[in-house]
Every structure is written in C-alpha cells, then in structure tokens.
Scaffold this motif. Structure first.
Motif, mmCIF file in Angstrom:
data_model
loop_
_atom_site.group_PDB
_atom_site.id
_atom_site.type_symbol
_atom_site.label_atom_id
_atom_site.label_comp_id
_atom_site.label_asym_id
_atom_site.label_seq_id
_atom_site.Cartn_x
_atom_site.Cartn_y
_atom_site.Cartn_z
ATOM 1 N N LEU A 91 0.867 -1.110 -0.009
ATOM 2 C CA LEU A 91 0.073 -0.060 0.002
ATOM 3 C C LEU A 91 1.026 1.128 0.085
ATOM 4 C CD1 LEU A 91 -2.868 1.520 0.137
ATOM 5 C CD2 LEU A 91 -2.434 1.247 2.624
ATOM 6 N N ARG A 92 1.803 1.138 0.951
ATOM 7 C CA ARG A 92 2.694 2.370 0.950
ATOM 8 C C ARG A 92 3.499 2.578 -0.512
ATOM 9 N NH1 ARG A 92 0.524 5.145 4.822
ATOM 10 N NH2 ARG A 92 0.989 4.270 6.929
ATOM 11 N N LEU A 93 3.912 1.586 -1.087
ATOM 12 C CA LEU A 93 4.486 1.831 -2.534
ATOM 13 C C LEU A 93 3.472 2.413 -3.449
ATOM 14 C CD1 LEU A 93 6.678 -1.515 -2.662
ATOM 15 C CD2 LEU A 93 7.465 0.659 -2.597
ATOM 16 N N LEU A 94 2.184 1.798 -3.301
ATOM 17 C CA LEU A 94 1.197 2.345 -4.227
ATOM 18 C C LEU A 94 0.867 3.913 -3.961
ATOM 19 C CD1 LEU A 94 -1.220 -0.609 -4.357
ATOM 20 C CD2 LEU A 94 0.214 0.160 -5.977
ATOM 21 N N GLN A 95 0.829 3.901 -2.652
ATOM 22 C CA GLN A 95 0.550 5.639 -2.124
ATOM 23 C C GLN A 95 1.716 6.415 -2.579
ATOM 24 O OE1 GLN A 95 0.116 5.042 1.798
ATOM 25 N NE2 GLN A 95 -2.193 5.077 1.790
ATOM 26 N N GLY A 96 2.745 6.022 -2.670
ATOM 27 C CA GLY A 96 3.853 6.853 -3.191
ATOM 28 C C GLY A 96 4.032 6.702 -4.670
ATOM 29 N N ALA A 97 2.959 6.231 -5.367
ATOM 30 C CA ALA A 97 3.056 5.993 -6.781
ATOM 31 C C ALA A 97 4.223 5.431 -7.254
ATOM 32 C CB ALA A 97 2.963 7.636 -7.670
ATOM 33 N N GLN A 98 4.601 4.512 -6.784
ATOM 34 C CA GLN A 98 5.619 3.376 -6.990
ATOM 35 C C GLN A 98 5.167 2.336 -7.620
ATOM 36 O OE1 GLN A 98 8.984 3.377 -4.278
ATOM 37 N NE2 GLN A 98 8.284 5.141 -3.302
ATOM 38 N N TRP A 99 4.374 2.312 -8.868
ATOM 39 C CA TRP A 99 3.672 1.236 -9.202
ATOM 40 C C TRP A 99 4.581 0.144 -9.681
ATOM 41 C CZ3 TRP A 99 -0.901 2.975 -8.100
ATOM 42 C CH2 TRP A 99 -1.031 4.239 -8.154
ATOM 43 N N THR A 100 5.693 0.561 -10.274
ATOM 44 C CA THR A 100 6.354 -0.709 -10.938
ATOM 45 C C THR A 100 7.181 -1.469 -9.518
ATOM 46 O OG1 THR A 100 7.296 0.589 -12.719
ATOM 47 C CG2 THR A 100 8.433 -1.196 -12.169
#
Length: 127
Positions: A91-100
């Motif tokens: 979730l934290r990666l997605l919240q940071g727009a770190q999709w890859t």
C-alpha cells in the motif's frame, strides 16, 4: 523501543498474536472442513484489515505511544500474520506512486515465497 521492558512487551504481543492465529486457525479449519486453506486466507486478510485500520488511524493523527505501536503492529500482528506487513508495504508503495515497485514486490514475494516453500519441502523430502 529499547530495554528489557520493551522487549518483554514485544514478546508478549507476539505470543498473543501467535495464540490468536493458532486458536482462530484451528476453529476455522474445523468449521469449514475444507481442503482449501480458508483459515490462512481469512487470517491474512483480517491481519491486513487490522494493520490498515491502525495505520489509517495513525495517518489521520491518532495517537499511540511508540511502544504500543510496536507491540500491536510488530508483536501482535507479526505473530498473527506477517502478511499484514506485506499488505501495508505494498500500500505504501502504491501511495507513493511507485507502481513498478509495488507490482514487482507483489510478484516477487509470491513467486519467491512459493519457490522457497517448494525448495524447502523438496530438500527435506529428498533426504
């Protein structure tokens, strides 16, 4: 969290989470009577729900002492399921727009975890 008192609280939280997982898992396994691992799925998802609620509370300005936060999130939920940490990290990666990174993390965690289980099982059954 430091010192003997902090470590004891963390260990107590881990023990609580482990006992909850064992008790709930056994009850769910008996209740479903299925060969599908519903108990693990439900425990993992409920752990994700709880860690999500806790971090949502904290992100909105909710207050928990650092010790209580570690006891709940690392101790209790870590003993209950480490899958909750995986869900939060994704979730934290997605919240940071770190999709890859998020997609890679999900794919790698699942693929490598499954491969590791297979290797470990194979290594011991080959003896």
């Amino acid at each position: 969290m430091s010192g003997p008192s902090g470590w004891l609280w963390l260990a107590a939280g881990g023990a609580v989470g482990t006992l909850l997982r064992y008790t709930l898992g056994g009850w769910l396994a008996r209740a479903t009577g299925s060969t599908f691992p519903w108990e693990t799925l439900l425990i993992n998802v409920s752990g994700c729900l709880v860690i999500g609620a806790l971090t949502g509370y904290l992100d909105r300005g909710g207050l928990l002492s650092p010790t209580l936060r570690v006891v709940l999130m690392v101790g209790v939920l870590g003993g209950f399921t480490t899958f909750s940490s995986f869900g939060l990290e994704t979730l934290r990666l997605l919240q940071g727009a770190q999709w890859t990174h998020a997609v890679g993390y999900v794919l790698l965690t699942n693929a490598l975890g499954l491969a590791a289980v297979w290797v470990g099982h194979r290594a011991l059954t080959a003896l």
